[in-house]
Scaffold this active site. Structure first.
Site, PDB file in Angstrom:
ATOM      1  N   GLY A  15     -54.985 -59.726  54.167  1.00  0.00           N
ATOM      2  CA  GLY A  15     -56.333 -60.308  54.115  1.00  0.00           C
ATOM      3  C   GLY A  15     -56.433 -61.556  53.267  1.00  0.00           C
ATOM      4  O   GLY A  15     -57.519 -61.929  52.829  1.00  0.00           O
TER       5      GLY A  15
ATOM      6  N   GLY B 140     -60.400 -66.893  43.780  1.00  0.00           N
ATOM      7  CA  GLY B 140     -60.633 -65.468  44.027  1.00  0.00           C
ATOM      8  C   GLY B 140     -61.312 -64.753  42.883  1.00  0.00           C
ATOM      9  O   GLY B 140     -62.459 -65.042  42.538  1.00  0.00           O
TER      10      GLY B 140
ATOM     11  N   VAL C  88     -63.702 -70.281  44.471  1.00  0.00           N
ATOM     12  CA  VAL C  88     -62.499 -70.864  43.858  1.00  0.00           C
ATOM     13  C   VAL C  88     -61.724 -69.790  43.089  1.00  0.00           C
ATOM     14  O   VAL C  88     -62.301 -69.071  42.256  1.00  0.00           O
ATOM     15  CB  VAL C  88     -62.850 -72.011  42.876  1.00  0.00           C
ATOM     16  CG1 VAL C  88     -61.580 -72.632  42.294  1.00  0.00           C
ATOM     17  CG2 VAL C  88     -63.679 -73.080  43.566  1.00  0.00           C
TER      18      VAL C  88
ATOM     19  N   GLU D 232     -69.119 -68.081  42.844  1.00  0.00           N
ATOM     20  CA  GLU D 232     -67.945 -67.719  42.035  1.00  0.00           C
ATOM     21  C   GLU D 232     -66.707 -67.459  42.882  1.00  0.00           C
ATOM     22  O   GLU D 232     -65.581 -67.819  42.507  1.00  0.00           O
ATOM     23  CB  GLU D 232     -68.269 -66.475  41.194  1.00  0.00           C
ATOM     24  CG  GLU D 232     -67.193 -66.086  40.221  1.00  0.00           C
ATOM     25  CD  GLU D 232     -66.905 -67.190  39.205  1.00  0.00           C
ATOM     26  OE1 GLU D 232     -67.745 -67.457  38.364  1.00  0.00           O
ATOM     27  OE2 GLU D 232     -65.813 -67.799  39.286  1.00  0.00           O
TER      28      GLU D 232
ATOM     29  N   LYS E   9     -61.274 -76.260  47.241  1.00  0.00           N
ATOM     30  CA  LYS E   9     -61.534 -75.635  45.932  1.00  0.00           C
ATOM     31  C   LYS E   9     -61.489 -76.684  44.822  1.00  0.00           C
ATOM     32  O   LYS E   9     -62.299 -76.641  43.883  1.00  0.00           O
ATOM     33  CB  LYS E   9     -60.504 -74.536  45.683  1.00  0.00           C
ATOM     34  CG  LYS E   9     -60.691 -73.343  46.630  1.00  0.00           C
ATOM     35  CD  LYS E   9     -59.469 -72.447  46.638  1.00  0.00           C
ATOM     36  CE  LYS E   9     -59.674 -71.208  47.488  1.00  0.00           C
ATOM     37  NZ  LYS E   9     -58.420 -70.486  47.764  1.00  0.00           N
TER      38      LYS E   9
ATOM     39  N   ASP F  48     -57.422 -75.866  52.057  1.00  0.00           N
ATOM     40  CA  ASP F  48     -58.203 -74.872  51.304  1.00  0.00           C
ATOM     41  C   ASP F  48     -58.148 -75.182  49.799  1.00  0.00           C
ATOM     42  O   ASP F  48     -59.174 -75.136  49.113  1.00  0.00           O
ATOM     43  CB  ASP F  48     -57.656 -73.462  51.600  1.00  0.00           C
ATOM     44  CG  ASP F  48     -58.350 -72.400  50.772  1.00  0.00           C
ATOM     45  OD1 ASP F  48     -59.514 -72.094  51.068  1.00  0.00           O
ATOM     46  OD2 ASP F  48     -57.737 -71.901  49.806  1.00  0.00           O
TER      47      ASP F  48
HETATM   48  P1  NDP Z   1     -63.205 -62.678  57.936  1.00  0.00           P
HETATM   49  O1  NDP Z   1     -62.722 -63.535  59.046  1.00  0.00           O
HETATM   50  O2  NDP Z   1     -62.475 -61.444  57.580  1.00  0.00           O
HETATM   51  O3  NDP Z   1     -64.719 -62.264  58.219  1.00  0.00           O
HETATM   52  C1  NDP Z   1     -65.672 -63.136  58.754  1.00  0.00           C
HETATM   53  C2  NDP Z   1     -66.923 -62.326  59.129  1.00  0.00           C
HETATM   54  O4  NDP Z   1     -67.928 -63.220  59.555  1.00  0.00           O
HETATM   55  C3  NDP Z   1     -66.686 -61.341  60.281  1.00  0.00           C
HETATM   56  O5  NDP Z   1     -67.402 -60.157  60.043  1.00  0.00           O
HETATM   57  C4  NDP Z   1     -67.283 -62.060  61.504  1.00  0.00           C
HETATM   58  O6  NDP Z   1     -67.855 -61.183  62.460  1.00  0.00           O
HETATM   59  C5  NDP Z   1     -68.401 -62.851  60.836  1.00  0.00           C
HETATM   60  N1  NDP Z   1     -68.712 -64.095  61.556  1.00  0.00           N
HETATM   61  C6  NDP Z   1     -67.923 -65.182  61.704  1.00  0.00           C
HETATM   62  N2  NDP Z   1     -68.556 -66.120  62.420  1.00  0.00           N
HETATM   63  C7  NDP Z   1     -69.766 -65.611  62.709  1.00  0.00           C
HETATM   64  C8  NDP Z   1     -70.891 -66.111  63.434  1.00  0.00           C
HETATM   65  N3  NDP Z   1     -70.890 -67.322  63.997  1.00  0.00           N
HETATM   66  N4  NDP Z   1     -71.976 -65.322  63.544  1.00  0.00           N
HETATM   67  C9  NDP Z   1     -72.000 -64.085  62.991  1.00  0.00           C
HETATM   68  N5  NDP Z   1     -70.972 -63.567  62.288  1.00  0.00           N
HETATM   69  C10 NDP Z   1     -69.875 -64.323  62.157  1.00  0.00           C
HETATM   70  O7  NDP Z   1     -63.322 -63.652  56.662  1.00  0.00           O
HETATM   71  P2  NDP Z   1     -63.105 -63.313  55.123  1.00  0.00           P
HETATM   72  O8  NDP Z   1     -63.915 -62.138  54.742  1.00  0.00           O
HETATM   73  O9  NDP Z   1     -61.660 -63.346  54.810  1.00  0.00           O
HETATM   74  O10 NDP Z   1     -63.702 -64.638  54.468  1.00  0.00           O
HETATM   75  C11 NDP Z   1     -65.097 -64.854  54.384  1.00  0.00           C
HETATM   76  C12 NDP Z   1     -65.365 -66.074  53.510  1.00  0.00           C
HETATM   77  O11 NDP Z   1     -64.840 -65.843  52.217  1.00  0.00           O
HETATM   78  C13 NDP Z   1     -64.700 -67.353  53.992  1.00  0.00           C
HETATM   79  O12 NDP Z   1     -65.528 -68.440  53.674  1.00  0.00           O
HETATM   80  C14 NDP Z   1     -63.416 -67.421  53.161  1.00  0.00           C
HETATM   81  O13 NDP Z   1     -62.956 -68.731  53.012  1.00  0.00           O
HETATM   82  C15 NDP Z   1     -63.910 -66.861  51.856  1.00  0.00           C
HETATM   83  N6  NDP Z   1     -62.905 -66.275  50.988  1.00  0.00           N
HETATM   84  C16 NDP Z   1     -62.006 -65.378  51.481  1.00  0.00           C
HETATM   85  C17 NDP Z   1     -61.091 -64.773  50.648  1.00  0.00           C
HETATM   86  C18 NDP Z   1     -60.087 -63.801  51.135  1.00  0.00           C
HETATM   87  O14 NDP Z   1     -59.217 -63.402  50.333  1.00  0.00           O
HETATM   88  N7  NDP Z   1     -60.131 -63.354  52.379  1.00  0.00           N
HETATM   89  C19 NDP Z   1     -61.060 -65.097  49.220  1.00  0.00           C
HETATM   90  C20 NDP Z   1     -62.074 -66.041  48.788  1.00  0.00           C
HETATM   91  C21 NDP Z   1     -62.947 -66.607  49.658  1.00  0.00           C
HETATM   92  P3  NDP Z   1     -66.945 -60.127  63.303  1.00  0.00           P
HETATM   93  O15 NDP Z   1     -66.442 -59.166  62.267  1.00  0.00           O
HETATM   94  O16 NDP Z   1     -67.876 -59.491  64.262  1.00  0.00           O
HETATM   95  O17 NDP Z   1     -65.862 -60.943  63.912  1.00  0.00           O
HETATM   96  N1  HSE Z   2     -57.072 -68.109  51.959  1.00  0.00           N
HETATM   97  C1  HSE Z   2     -57.455 -68.227  50.602  1.00  0.00           C
HETATM   98  C2  HSE Z   2     -56.212 -68.151  49.721  1.00  0.00           C
HETATM   99  C3  HSE Z   2     -58.415 -67.132  50.251  1.00  0.00           C
HETATM  100  O1  HSE Z   2     -55.171 -67.716  50.208  1.00  0.00           O
HETATM  101  O2  HSE Z   2     -56.275 -68.534  48.570  1.00  0.00           O
HETATM  102  C4  HSE Z   2     -58.983 -67.253  48.858  1.00  0.00           C
HETATM  103  O3  HSE Z   2     -59.828 -68.354  48.762  1.00  0.00           O
END
Ligand code: NDP
Ligand code: HSE
Length: 435
Positions: A189, A136, A134, A131, A207, A203
Site C-alpha cells: 500500500g 507519512g 508529507v 499532515e 511534498k 511525488d
Molecule cells: P487508494 O487508491 O487506495 O484509494 C483511493 C480511494 O478513492 C478509493 O476508495 C477510490 O474508490 C476513491 N476514489 C478515487 N477516485 C474517485 C472518484 N473520482 N470518485 C469517488 N471516489 C474516488 O489511495 P490511497 O488511500 O493510497 O491514497 C489516498 C491519498 O492519500 C492520495 O492522495 C495519496 O497520495 C495520499 N497518501 C497515500 C499514502 C499511502 O501510503 N498510500 C501515504 C500518504 C498520502 P474505489 O475504492 O471505489 O476505487
Molecule cells: N507513495 C507515497 C510514498 C505515499 O511512497 O511515499 C506516501 O506519501
C-alpha cells in the site's frame, strides 16, 4: 459546540480504511483523546459494490460526492481519494460550504495550493489540515507550523518518498530487481495509483513544494524545480557509491542561498555520505533534516507511507479539526511571507558522480579529460572499472563543484564523442551546506 461531530470521507482506499478502522474500533478512547465524540458518517467511493478491507454498513457508502461535501450535517471532510482536478473541485466545494477539510493529497496541494489557500481567506469558517501529505506518519507539518514557528530555514532536505526508499534499500541489500521490489511496495500500500509519480520523483517534488510553502511562503511549481527519479540507477552505481563512502538516496532539498536569499527546490537521487544520518534511513522510512536559525539542526524520522502510519497523521488532523470546531481556533497554515525568489536552475551548483561506458583503447582517457576541460568542469576522482563486454570499460568519476549548466554541456559533448558508447549517467553528490 456540538455534542458529536460528523466525519465524511472522499475515498475509502488504503489510507481512509486505516482511519476508519482505527476510529471505529477505538471509539471511546479516541473520542477522549480527540476532545469530542464523533460519527463516521459517509464515504464516497468510485464503486460502492467493491469489497473493502474494513467493515462499513452499505448505507454509509455512496458514489455521489455531494453526499459528503454538500451534506449540511458533515463537519469534517477527509479527502483521501487522490488525483488533482476532481479532488480539488470537491475540496473547493467543501471549503465553500464551511467544512473543515483534511487532505493527504500532496499532488493537489502542490498544483492548487495557491488557489486553495486564497479561497480559504474568503471562507473563514473553513480550514484545511494536511499532515499526511508529507512524510507519512512523521508530524513534520505540525513541527514546521508550530514547534519550530520561531525559525527561518536555510536548509531542509531528506527522503520524502517511502516507495523509492524501499526500492533502493532492497535493491542494495538483496540485489533484488527493481520490478520485484516495486510489486512488494504495491502490495504493502505504499505506491501511488499512478506509480510513475513515485518512481520519477514527482511525488517527492509535490511534498517538497508543501514544505517550501510552509518554510518560505511560496508555492513552487514543478517547472521551477530539478526533478529526477530512480529509474536509471543500477546496482553497480550503488556499489561504486559505497566505494566513495556514500549511499544513493532519492533526496528532496530546499536550500536558501545565504547571500541572495533565493531558494532552490530539487529532487534527485544523490550520493549521500554514510556519516549523514539520513543516509542510514532505510526501507519505507522517511527523514526530514531541518536547519533552523534558532533551533539549529533537527532530524525527523518515521514511516513515510502505508496504511497505519498515514492514518496516524490524518487522525492528528482530526484532533486539530475538533479543537478548531470546539473553540473556533484558527490555525495559521504558513508563517513566511511570499516574495522569495527562485534561484535559476542553471546556476545551481553541486559536485557530480558520472558513469561513462567508453571504448577501452588508447587515447580515450585523454579525450574524456579534454572534454571536461573544455567545459571547465574539474574532475576530482576517476577510476576505470571492468565492463562485461570486451573492448569496453566503465569510467566512474566525480567532479568538483560545478553548475547544472556546465555539467549539462559536458554531457552533451561526451555523448557526441566517438569514445563514449552510452548516454552518460549522472548523479549529484549532496553537500550539506550547513554541516
Ligand atoms: P487508494 O487508491 O487506495 O484509494 C483511493 C480511494 O478513492 C478509493 O476508495 C477510490 O474508490 C476513491 N476514489 C478515487 N477516485 C474517485 C472518484 N473520482 N470518485 C469517488 N471516489 C474516488 O489511495 P490511497 O488511500 O493510497 O491514497 C489516498 C491519498 O492519500 C492520495 O492522495 C495519496 O497520495 C495520499 N497518501 C497515500 C499514502 C499511502 O501510503 N498510500 C501515504 C500518504 C498520502 P474505489 O475504492 O471505489 O476505487
Ligand atoms: N507513495 C507515497 C510514498 C505515499 O511512497 O511515499 C506516501 O506519501
Amino acid at each position: 459546540m456540538k455534542s458529536k461531530y460528523k466525519i465524511g470521507f472522499l475515498g475509502m482506499g488504503t489510507v481512509a480504511q486505516g482511519v476508519w478502522r482505527h476510529l471505529a474500533n477505538n471509539h471511546a478512547e479516541m473520542s477522549r483523546r480527540l476532545g469530542a465524540d464523533y460519527e463516521l458518517s459517509v464515504a464516497c467511493v468510485r464503486s460502492a459494490a467493491k469489497k473493502r478491507g474494513v467493515e462499513i454498513a452499505p448505507e454509509r457508502l455512496t458514489e455521489n460526492p455531494e453526499d459528503v461535501v454538500s451534506n449540511p450535517e458533515i463537519d469534517v471532510v477527509c479527502e483521501l481519494m487522490g488525483g488533482v482536478e476532481t479532488a480539488f473541485k470537491l475540496v473547493k466545494k467543501a471549503v465553500e460550504n464551511g467544512k473543515i477539510v483534511i487532505t493527504a493529497n500532496k499532488a493537489m496541494l502542490c498544483e492548487k495550493g495557491a488557489e486553495l489557500f486564497a479561497l480559504l481567506e474568503k471562507n473563514p469558517k473553513s480550514q484545511i489540515f494536511f499532515e499526511a501529505s508529507v512524510a507519512g506518519g512523521i508530524p513534520i507539518i505540525k513541527s514546521l507550523r508550530e514547534g519550530l514557528v520561531a525559525n527561518r530555514f536555510s536548509l531542509i532536505y531528506g527522503i520524502l518518498n517511502g516507495t523509492c526508499n524501499y526500492i533502493l534499500t532492497r535493491m542494495e541489500r538483496e540485489n533484488a530487481t527493481y520490478e520485484a521490489v516495486l510489486e512488494d511496495a504495491r502490495r504493502l500500500g505504499y505506491v501511488e495509483a499512478d506509480e510513475s509519480l513515485d518512481i520519477d520523483g514527482i511525488d517527492s517534488a509535490h511534498k517538497a513544494a508543501v514544505l517550501a510553502y510552509l518554510a518560505h511562503g511560496r508555492w513552487v511549481k514543478l517547472s521551477e524545480m530539478i526533478v529526477n527519479g530512480i529509474r536509471e540507477i543500477r546496482l553497480e552505481d550503488m556499489l561504486w557509491a559505497r566505494e566513495f563512502g556514500c549511499r544513493i538516496k532519492l533526496l528532496a532539498s530546499i536550500k536558501r542561498d545565504s547571500e541572495t536569499g533565493k531558494i532552490s527546490v530539487a529532487v534527485y537521487p544523490a550520493l549521500l555520505p554514510l556519516s549523514d544520518v539520513v543516509a542510514n534511513v532505510n526501507e519505507v522510512f522517511n527523514a526530514v533534516a531541518l536547519e533552523g536559525d534558532l533551533v539549529g539542526r533537527t532530524v525527523h524520522i518515521g514511516r513515510g507511507a502505508g496504511q497505519n502510519a498515514t492514518a496516524s497523521a490524518v487522525i492528528s488532523d482530526i484532533a486539530d479539526a475538533f479543537r478548531a470546531l470546539n473553540s473556533n481556533a484558527k490555525y495559521v497554515s504558513c508563517h513566511a511571507s511570499n516574495g522569495v525568489e527562485m534561484m535559476p536552475l542553471k546556476d545551481i551548483e553541486s559536485s557530480f558522480y558520472m558513469r561513462l561506458s567508453v571504448k577501452d583503447e588508447t587515447g580515450t582517457l585523454a579525450k574524456i579529460a579534454s572534454i571536461f576541460a573544455s567545459q571547465k568542469v574539474s574532475i576530482e576522482l576517476l577510476e576505470q572499472k571492468r565492463h562485461v563486454n570486451a573492448n569496453e570499460a566503465w569510467l566512474i568519476l566525480t567532479t568538483h563543484k560545478t553548475s547544472e549548466f556546465a555539467i549539462r554541456e559536458a554531457c552533451k559533448a561526451l555523448e557526441e564523442s566517438e569514445q563514449v558508447l552510452e548516454k552518460p549517467f549522472v548523479l549529484r553528490i549532496f553537500e550539506d551546506t550547513q554541516a
